[in-house]
Design an enzyme around this catalytic site. Sequence first.
Site, short mmCIF file in Angstrom:
data_model
loop_
_atom_site.label_atom_id
_atom_site.label_comp_id
_atom_site.label_asym_id
_atom_site.label_seq_id
_atom_site.Cartn_x
_atom_site.Cartn_y
_atom_site.Cartn_z
N ASP A 1 0.82 -1.22 0.00
CA ASP A 1 0.00 0.00 0.00
C ASP A 1 0.86 1.27 0.00
O ASP A 1 0.68 2.16 0.84
CB ASP A 1 -0.93 0.02 1.22
CG ASP A 1 -1.69 -1.27 1.40
OD1 ASP A 1 -2.14 -1.83 0.39
OD2 ASP A 1 -1.82 -1.73 2.55
N GLU B 1 -11.41 1.27 -3.11
CA GLU B 1 -10.67 1.63 -1.90
C GLU B 1 -9.38 2.37 -2.30
O GLU B 1 -9.16 2.68 -3.46
CB GLU B 1 -10.32 0.36 -1.11
CG GLU B 1 -9.50 -0.64 -1.90
CD GLU B 1 -9.28 -1.96 -1.17
OE1 GLU B 1 -9.39 -1.99 0.06
OE2 GLU B 1 -8.98 -2.96 -1.86
#
Length: 562
Positions: free
Chosen positions: A14, A187
């Site tokens: 991420d 997301e």
Amino acid sequence: MQIQNPVLPGFNSDPSIIRVGDTYYIATSTFEWFPGVRIHASKDLVHWNLVKNVLNTTQMLDMKGNPSSGGIWAPDLSYADGKFWLIFTDVKITDGNFKDMKNYLTTSETIEGPWSEPLLVNGVGFDASLFHDDDGRKYLVQQTWDHREYHHPFDGITLTEFNTENMKLKPETARTIFGGTEVKLVEGPHLYKINDEYFLFTAEGGTIFTHQEVVSRSKSLEAMSFVVEPKGPFVTNFDTPNAYLQKQGHGALVSTPGGEWYYASLSARPWHHEQESANDPRGWSTLGRETSIQKVVWDDDGWPRIVGGHGGQTLVAAPEDAILTEAPSDHSQHDEFNTDKLDSNWNTLRVPFTEKMGVTGHGKLTLIGQGSLANTFDLSLIARRWQAFYFDAETKVKFQPYSYQAMAGLTNYYNHSHWSWVFVTKNDDGQNVIEVGENKGGLRNGTYTSYLRDNAPIIPDDTEYVYFKSENRKSFYTYFYSFDGAHWITTGVILDAAVLSDDYVVGEYGGFFTGAFIGLAAVDYSGYKSTAEFDYFDYKELGDFKETDGSFSWRKSELRFY
């Protein structure tokens, strides 16, 4: 120079990338591992150094009792108004209809800190990021969670204005700006303003082999005003099953001083067992989700495109204005525990290393036995990431257990339910012995197996130290022991490395997002606090080691496969 992907190998997922002056920074997720949020730095996008573990006290982060793969999800690093801003999420529930979470903000004038005490922002959804508009206004952009069973749980991307005067959100301004595509699971939002247009980068498809990143744009920040790029997605490996990199998606955009553009995203490098199809299952990503960087160009219609196509490339041209950055050639580590603080490569689970776990310094690491390796509250374990497919790790330990309930040794660990280790313990005859145990699969906390129970090697009475070694060879690994550090004896047990991967665990229950670690542990669930002393730890990456080159220190015929 060329960028060799992945640039941050082994569980560095991420990525949130920014540039301040001539230096690039990447912040990555750490989940239940402590300290929280790793930041790497580079001036060339090729060579990276770990420069800060931000959340390094319980005042900054308290994850005691957090579930596996809870904790720190998708931190967002930005720079504005002369300081760094870091948004991070602490997820307290990972399964079921609810995702109880808290989003925090901390700031610092320098990357090294001090970082401010985290400020609670909200709990609307995870993957929150902070957008600094060019008019001085700031907005929190985040995935939005919906617990209702008759709605999709990923309820679009919410934008909420942030008031810098009182450092609070203005919830009355909250609005959904993007609902995602039919792929769902939208997301990981990052918002940018480029040439008077707003560009929203979002991940979809779940952080597995269906993962992708899509880009949408709008002239304003009004509700549902963003239009998805044609000829997308921006990046994905869903339709490139044979590419070296897989799972690319969630990430962030950055520009160079010279005006070039790059995109940092998570990725994975799955492998297969010899008997498995190359496509189904697509593979086992034991190094976890890593960070890769792709070059970006803009097409004639003003949309960003990945150079080489949306599947990305393993080798990518470095920026023309790159400044050579000195960094180690690999991630090998030798630690003789000479200082009173752990090396920055070491991690603990959920809480920091304290005197309750043990002490380090003066040439030894002392661990005080606490709960089992399945414990999510009190555990004496320090571990570091697997960052190569081929490596050896070894240690030297002195331990006198009271009973079979006391154990100390070397562990390969994924989470509370998937791990193995080689350790010293005591048998029913009162003798100190060596055992290999593995916990995996089946029930929610896994099923435990003692592999040497019928022929556990007895440690001679005059032996003060026992040496342990793990030889890891991509798809499998095995443990050795020695009584002198020179003559190694195989345990005869070979274990499937796939068990220590996201892909294996997620196939059994829930979503899991970390990667394999190797480390040192002491257990004494009797409560008598048996103490183990570790003399050193050595982790040596083997580079281009190949299984067929004859350099194994053992033969497969000597081992039992499990």
